[in-house]
Design a protein around this motif. Structure first.
Motif, PDB file in Angstrom:
ATOM      1  N   ARG A  76       0.826  -1.211   0.000  1.00 47.03           N
ATOM      2  CA  ARG A  76       0.000   0.000   0.000  1.00 47.03           C
ATOM      3  C   ARG A  76       0.858   1.258   0.000  1.00 47.03           C
ATOM      4  N   THR A  77       2.086   1.134   0.449  1.00 43.68           N
ATOM      5  CA  THR A  77       3.062   2.224   0.356  1.00 43.68           C
ATOM      6  C   THR A  77       4.390   1.612  -0.070  1.00 43.68           C
ATOM      7  N   SER A  78       5.281   2.455  -0.473  1.00 36.26           N
ATOM      8  CA  SER A  78       6.588   1.977  -0.910  1.00 36.26           C
ATOM      9  C   SER A  78       7.347   1.361   0.268  1.00 36.26           C
ATOM     10  N   PRO A  79       7.926   0.183   0.077  1.00 39.12           N
ATOM     11  CA  PRO A  79       8.730  -0.416   1.149  1.00 39.12           C
ATOM     12  C   PRO A  79      10.135   0.191   1.242  1.00 39.12           C
ATOM     13  N   LEU A  80      10.510   1.006   0.280  1.00 42.39           N
ATOM     14  CA  LEU A  80      11.878   1.512   0.226  1.00 42.39           C
ATOM     15  C   LEU A  80      12.281   2.358   1.438  1.00 42.39           C
ATOM     16  N   PRO A  81      11.424   3.253   1.967  1.00 45.28           N
ATOM     17  CA  PRO A  81      11.841   3.990   3.177  1.00 45.28           C
ATOM     18  C   PRO A  81      12.117   3.066   4.369  1.00 45.28           C
ATOM     19  N   LEU A  82      11.305   2.044   4.543  1.00 43.66           N
ATOM     20  CA  LEU A  82      11.536   1.095   5.635  1.00 43.66           C
ATOM     21  C   LEU A  82      12.843   0.331   5.413  1.00 43.66           C
ATOM     22  N   ILE A  83      13.086  -0.092   4.189  1.00 46.27           N
ATOM     23  CA  ILE A  83      14.327  -0.801   3.885  1.00 46.27           C
ATOM     24  C   ILE A  83      15.522   0.109   4.134  1.00 46.27           C
ATOM     25  N   GLN A  84      15.438   1.351   3.686  1.00 47.26           N
ATOM     26  CA  GLN A  84      16.531   2.296   3.916  1.00 47.26           C
ATOM     27  C   GLN A  84      16.771   2.501   5.408  1.00 47.26           C
TER      28      GLN A  84
END
Length: 103
Positions: free
Chosen positions: A37-45
């Motif tokens: 539902r949202t980009s996982p990229l901020p969490l991964i970063q």
């Protein structure tokens, strides 16, 4: 047949992850049945910054978060990651003829 199809998918998934890791390529693997539902990229970063020694992040599986879900994972390339995914391929090769291989 379901067994050979599952085997080909697992072989491709784990083999490609090992090969790309061996060539120093970071990877976000997401199967088509995963909807973000949202980009996982901020969490991964955030995870990369917070836990620089961790090379593999994965989701939990349904209501059993301690079981890894191989449908979505992020890999930082490293020798341990390459070895891990090559080991998965080896483990799976022993079980292909076993009916319990189908999960």
């Amino acid at each position: 047949n379901h067994r050979s199809s599952y085997s080909r998918v697992a072989d491709a998934k784990f083999g490609m992850t090992a090969a790309l890791s061996q060539h120093s390529v970071p990877q976000l693997f997401v199967e088509l049945d995963i909807f973000c539902r949202t980009s996982p990229l901020p969490l991964i970063q955030h995870e990369i910054t917070t836990n620089p020694k961790v090379d593999l992040w994965h989701l939990g599986h349904g209501d059993m978060n301690f079981y890894p879900n191989i449908g979505m994972y992020f890999v930082k390339p490293s020798e341990p990651v390459t070895t891990f995914f090559k080991s998965l391929l080896q483990i799976l090769s022993y079980s292909r003829e076993d009916p319990s291989y189908i999960t």
